[in-house]
Design a protein around this motif. Structure first.
Motif, PDB file in Angstrom:
ATOM      1  N   GLN A  62     -78.207  77.526 -23.207  1.00 30.17           N
ATOM      2  CA  GLN A  62     -79.498  77.529 -23.897  1.00 30.17           C
ATOM      3  C   GLN A  62     -79.464  76.574 -25.091  1.00 30.17           C
ATOM      4  OE1 GLN A  62     -80.548  81.354 -25.471  1.00 30.17           O
ATOM      5  NE2 GLN A  62     -82.559  80.691 -26.139  1.00 30.17           N
ATOM      6  N   GLU A  63     -78.379  76.591 -25.836  1.00 29.41           N
ATOM      7  CA  GLU A  63     -78.287  75.790 -27.053  1.00 29.41           C
ATOM      8  C   GLU A  63     -77.996  74.314 -26.792  1.00 29.41           C
ATOM      9  OE1 GLU A  63     -75.457  77.706 -29.594  1.00 29.41           O
ATOM     10  OE2 GLU A  63     -76.842  79.329 -30.085  1.00 29.41           O
ATOM     11  N   THR A  64     -77.293  74.003 -25.698  1.00 35.27           N
ATOM     12  CA  THR A  64     -76.879  72.616 -25.464  1.00 35.27           C
ATOM     13  C   THR A  64     -77.672  71.902 -24.381  1.00 35.27           C
ATOM     14  OG1 THR A  64     -75.217  73.220 -23.814  1.00 35.27           O
ATOM     15  CG2 THR A  64     -74.507  73.139 -26.147  1.00 35.27           C
ATOM     16  N   GLY A  65     -78.308  72.658 -23.499  1.00 33.66           N
ATOM     17  CA  GLY A  65     -79.033  72.040 -22.397  1.00 33.66           C
ATOM     18  C   GLY A  65     -78.182  71.806 -21.160  1.00 33.66           C
ATOM     19  N   TYR A  66     -76.886  72.106 -21.232  1.00 34.75           N
ATOM     20  CA  TYR A  66     -76.040  72.008 -20.040  1.00 34.75           C
ATOM     21  C   TYR A  66     -76.372  73.176 -19.118  1.00 34.75           C
ATOM     22  CZ  TYR A  66     -72.880  68.419 -21.828  1.00 34.75           C
ATOM     23  OH  TYR A  66     -72.343  67.249 -22.281  1.00 34.75           O
ATOM     24  N   MET A 124     -65.516  78.989 -32.851  1.00 34.67           N
ATOM     25  CA  MET A 124     -66.476  79.982 -32.436  1.00 34.67           C
ATOM     26  C   MET A 124     -66.553  79.974 -30.910  1.00 34.67           C
ATOM     27  SD  MET A 124     -70.563  80.211 -33.136  1.00 34.67           S
ATOM     28  CE  MET A 124     -70.414  81.025 -34.691  1.00 34.67           C
ATOM     29  N   LEU A 125     -66.569  81.149 -30.332  1.00 36.46           N
ATOM     30  CA  LEU A 125     -66.683  81.299 -28.887  1.00 36.46           C
ATOM     31  C   LEU A 125     -68.094  81.740 -28.531  1.00 36.46           C
ATOM     32  CD1 LEU A 125     -63.352  83.207 -28.221  1.00 36.46           C
ATOM     33  CD2 LEU A 125     -63.783  80.762 -27.952  1.00 36.46           C
ATOM     34  N   LYS A 126     -68.621  81.172 -27.439  1.00 38.56           N
ATOM     35  CA  LYS A 126     -69.970  81.544 -26.997  1.00 38.56           C
ATOM     36  C   LYS A 126     -69.953  81.854 -25.515  1.00 38.56           C
ATOM     37  CE  LYS A 126     -72.515  79.199 -30.497  1.00 38.56           C
ATOM     38  NZ  LYS A 126     -73.732  78.555 -30.856  1.00 38.56           N
ATOM     39  N   ARG A 127     -70.737  82.857 -25.147  1.00 34.23           N
ATOM     40  CA  ARG A 127     -70.915  83.157 -23.729  1.00 34.23           C
ATOM     41  C   ARG A 127     -71.707  82.025 -23.093  1.00 34.23           C
ATOM     42  NH1 ARG A 127     -73.505  88.441 -22.723  1.00 34.23           N
ATOM     43  NH2 ARG A 127     -72.958  87.909 -20.601  1.00 34.23           N
ATOM     44  N   ILE A 128     -71.512  81.839 -21.817  1.00 31.05           N
ATOM     45  CA  ILE A 128     -72.097  80.708 -21.106  1.00 31.05           C
ATOM     46  C   ILE A 128     -73.622  80.654 -21.209  1.00 31.05           C
ATOM     47  CG2 ILE A 128     -72.422  79.722 -18.795  1.00 31.05           C
ATOM     48  CD1 ILE A 128     -69.440  80.327 -18.313  1.00 31.05           C
ATOM     49  N   ILE A 136     -67.031  79.733 -23.971  1.00 30.18           N
ATOM     50  CA  ILE A 136     -66.903  78.331 -24.355  1.00 30.18           C
ATOM     51  C   ILE A 136     -66.435  78.262 -25.803  1.00 30.18           C
ATOM     52  CG2 ILE A 136     -68.089  76.120 -24.570  1.00 30.18           C
ATOM     53  CD1 ILE A 136     -67.895  77.303 -21.670  1.00 30.18           C
ATOM     54  N   ASP A 137     -65.376  77.504 -26.027  1.00 34.38           N
ATOM     55  CA  ASP A 137     -64.842  77.281 -27.368  1.00 34.38           C
ATOM     56  C   ASP A 137     -65.623  76.119 -27.977  1.00 34.38           C
ATOM     57  OD1 ASP A 137     -63.328  76.116 -29.509  1.00 34.38           O
ATOM     58  OD2 ASP A 137     -61.565  77.192 -28.785  1.00 34.38           O
ATOM     59  N   MET A 138     -66.454  76.397 -28.949  1.00 37.12           N
ATOM     60  CA  MET A 138     -67.326  75.365 -29.511  1.00 37.12           C
ATOM     61  C   MET A 138     -66.539  74.257 -30.199  1.00 37.12           C
ATOM     62  SD  MET A 138     -70.216  76.094 -28.385  1.00 37.12           S
ATOM     63  CE  MET A 138     -71.147  74.833 -29.259  1.00 37.12           C
ATOM     64  N   ASP A 139     -65.406  74.584 -30.823  1.00 37.82           N
ATOM     65  CA  ASP A 139     -64.575  73.533 -31.415  1.00 37.82           C
ATOM     66  C   ASP A 139     -64.040  72.614 -30.317  1.00 37.82           C
ATOM     67  OD1 ASP A 139     -64.943  74.437 -34.032  1.00 37.82           O
ATOM     68  OD2 ASP A 139     -63.210  75.778 -33.908  1.00 37.82           O
ATOM     69  N   GLY A 140     -63.575  73.214 -29.218  1.00 37.14           N
ATOM     70  CA  GLY A 140     -63.084  72.424 -28.089  1.00 37.14           C
ATOM     71  C   GLY A 140     -64.186  71.583 -27.470  1.00 37.14           C
ATOM     72  N   PHE A 141     -65.368  72.165 -27.323  1.00 38.09           N
ATOM     73  CA  PHE A 141     -66.502  71.418 -26.776  1.00 38.09           C
ATOM     74  C   PHE A 141     -66.846  70.234 -27.676  1.00 38.09           C
ATOM     75  CE2 PHE A 141     -71.097  70.692 -27.196  1.00 38.09           C
ATOM     76  CZ  PHE A 141     -71.341  70.106 -25.970  1.00 38.09           C
ATOM     77  N   ASN A 142     -66.890  70.458 -28.981  1.00 33.12           N
ATOM     78  CA  ASN A 142     -67.227  69.373 -29.909  1.00 33.12           C
ATOM     79  C   ASN A 142     -66.179  68.265 -29.882  1.00 33.12           C
ATOM     80  OD1 ASN A 142     -69.733  70.322 -30.870  1.00 33.12           O
ATOM     81  ND2 ASN A 142     -68.692  71.767 -32.211  1.00 33.12           N
ATOM     82  N   ARG A 143     -64.901  68.628 -29.779  1.00 31.93           N
ATOM     83  CA  ARG A 143     -63.852  67.600 -29.655  1.00 31.93           C
ATOM     84  C   ARG A 143     -64.053  66.804 -28.372  1.00 31.93           C
ATOM     85  NH1 ARG A 143     -60.694  71.693 -31.818  1.00 31.93           N
ATOM     86  NH2 ARG A 143     -60.050  72.373 -29.752  1.00 31.93           N
TER      87      ARG A 143
END
Length: 70
Positions: free
Chosen positions: A10-14, A1-5, A44-51
């Motif tokens: 907002q969701e991660t706190g970064y 899943m891709l998310k705009r910055i 942001i690629d959420m799969d990539g971020f989680n890895r």
């Protein structure tokens, strides 16, 4: 899943500044943790971020400020 910055932040706190630093420093790699949309926006690629978040390099204890390496 891709998310705009903004949504990712907002969701991660970064902060957006933290993301920019990770990209500038090469911590995050295009095509792995983020992609560039056809209109030029970064997503942001959420799969990539989680890895990345679960990667071994991020599980090593970090030195505290002022702590000696000797």
């Amino acid at each position: 899943m891709l998310k705009r910055i903004p949504l990712f932040c907002q969701e991660t706190g970064y902060s957006e500044k933290a993301l920019a630093r990770k990209i500038e420093d090469g911590v995050w790699v295009e095509g792995r943790e983020y992609v560039r949309a056809p209109d030029g926006r970064l997503l942001i690629d959420m799969d990539g971020f989680n890895r990345w978040a679960r990667s071994e390099q991020n599980t090593k204890p970090r030195r505290r400020v002022g702590e000696s390496t000797m």
